[in-house]
Write a protein that holds these residues in place. Structure first.
Motif, short mmCIF file in Angstrom:
data_model
loop_
_atom_site.label_atom_id
_atom_site.label_comp_id
_atom_site.label_asym_id
_atom_site.label_seq_id
_atom_site.Cartn_x
_atom_site.Cartn_y
_atom_site.Cartn_z
N VAL A 27 -0.31 -10.16 -1.09
CA VAL A 27 1.01 -11.10 -0.53
C VAL A 27 1.12 -10.67 1.03
N LEU A 28 1.35 -9.68 1.49
CA LEU A 28 1.57 -9.64 2.66
C LEU A 28 0.45 -10.29 3.78
N PRO A 34 2.51 -7.45 8.28
CA PRO A 34 1.58 -6.19 8.37
C PRO A 34 1.30 -5.70 7.04
N LEU A 35 0.16 -5.10 6.79
CA LEU A 35 -0.27 -4.25 5.42
C LEU A 35 0.26 -3.07 5.23
N VAL A 36 0.48 -2.58 4.19
CA VAL A 36 0.93 -1.35 3.62
C VAL A 36 -0.12 -0.52 3.36
N THR A 37 -0.02 0.73 3.60
CA THR A 37 -1.04 1.77 3.24
C THR A 37 -1.09 2.01 1.79
N LEU A 58 10.90 -4.05 3.22
CA LEU A 58 11.79 -3.24 4.20
C LEU A 58 10.76 -2.39 5.10
N ALA A 59 9.56 -2.03 4.41
CA ALA A 59 8.79 -1.20 5.21
C ALA A 59 8.08 -2.03 6.49
N VAL A 60 7.91 -3.49 6.07
CA VAL A 60 6.97 -4.09 6.98
C VAL A 60 7.68 -4.95 7.81
N HIS A 73 8.37 -11.67 -3.90
CA HIS A 73 8.43 -11.17 -5.58
C HIS A 73 7.83 -12.16 -6.33
N ALA A 74 8.01 -13.48 -6.19
CA ALA A 74 7.17 -14.52 -6.96
C ALA A 74 5.57 -14.35 -6.68
N ARG A 75 5.28 -14.28 -5.30
CA ARG A 75 3.99 -14.35 -4.85
C ARG A 75 3.48 -12.92 -5.47
N PHE A 76 4.03 -11.53 -5.49
CA PHE A 76 3.57 -10.31 -5.87
C PHE A 76 3.23 -10.68 -7.51
N LEU A 77 4.11 -11.10 -8.00
CA LEU A 77 3.93 -11.33 -9.50
C LEU A 77 2.68 -12.00 -9.98
N HIS A 78 2.36 -13.14 -9.04
CA HIS A 78 1.35 -14.09 -9.38
C HIS A 78 0.12 -12.97 -9.17
#
Length: 221
Positions: A27-28, A34-37, A58-60, A73-78
């Protein structure tokens, strides 16, 4: 001994954190953010997909913006519905579930994972017919630690609180059980952050081979 055992899913029966992390970064990356660890992503798990996305956003970005959160959220669910490649079942879970059913115990599932990704995960694992009732994080207007989802599973199974034991891995699950007034077994190898002894529980276990013994030792309702 309980008549039924109701389980949480992520962090309790399966370790899906690697696939959730990959879904988050897909998604990111698609949004140019930025990506998350992996450790960051794992720390976001527990309160459902919407809260996961809020924490990720919030983190990125340093802030939550309602329209952006809804889009992410919609992209994440995909991606989440398709994320199974690296999910693994915790050791001895399959044998434990089979053994509980053979002993006459009924099984239910109460997870904060959204219902469609839950269905997809169960189908991928060959568990579609394993649980009598499945409640996801978006089945009701509220999610755990509100006790309503757990109480809904119990109601749909036609049971009462004294007839069930709830099994989970996290602060969210412990609070859910405590607020519901349910007996609770805490699996200590999941996504919990606090020391297990500090959380509400009737018993702790780190090996599913020991779960039947713990259940047998609970007072019969």
């Amino acid at each position: 001994m309980s008549r039924a055992v109701i389980f949480d899913l992520d962090g309790t029966l399966i370790d899906s954190a690697p696939d959730i992390w990959r879904a988050a970064n897909a998604v990111l990356e698609g949004e140019g953010l930025p990506l998350v660890t992996f450790e960051q992503s794992r720390g976001f798990i527990g309160r459902g997909a919407r809260v996961f996305v809020e924490r990720m956003e919030l983190a990125v970005t340093g802030a939550n913006e309602a329209a952006r959160t809804t889009h992410l959220h919609a992209r994440f669910l995909h991606f989440y519905e398709r994320a199974h490649e690296n999910t693994r079942v915790y050791p001895h879970v399959a044998e434990a579930l089979k053994g509980l059913r053979s002993a006459g115990l009924r099984l239910g599932l109460c997870t904060n994972k959204p219902f469609r990704p839950t269905e997809a995960a169960l189908r991928h694992l060959g568990w579609s017919d394993l649980f009598e009732v499945v409640i996801g994080g978006d089945t009701l207007p509220v999610a755990k630690p509100d006790p309503a989802p757990l109480l809904e599973v119990i109601a749909r199974m036609g049971l009462s609180l004294p007839e069930i034991t709830y099994i989970g891995d996290s602060e969210t699950d412990a609070e859910t059980a405590e607020r519901a007034g349910a007996r609770f077994g805490l699996y200590t190898e999941g996504y919990r952050k606090a020391a297990p002894e500090t959380l509400f529980h009737d018993f702790l276990f780190d090996d599913y081979r020991h779960l039947p013994d713990h259940l047998a030792q609970l007072k019969t309702a």
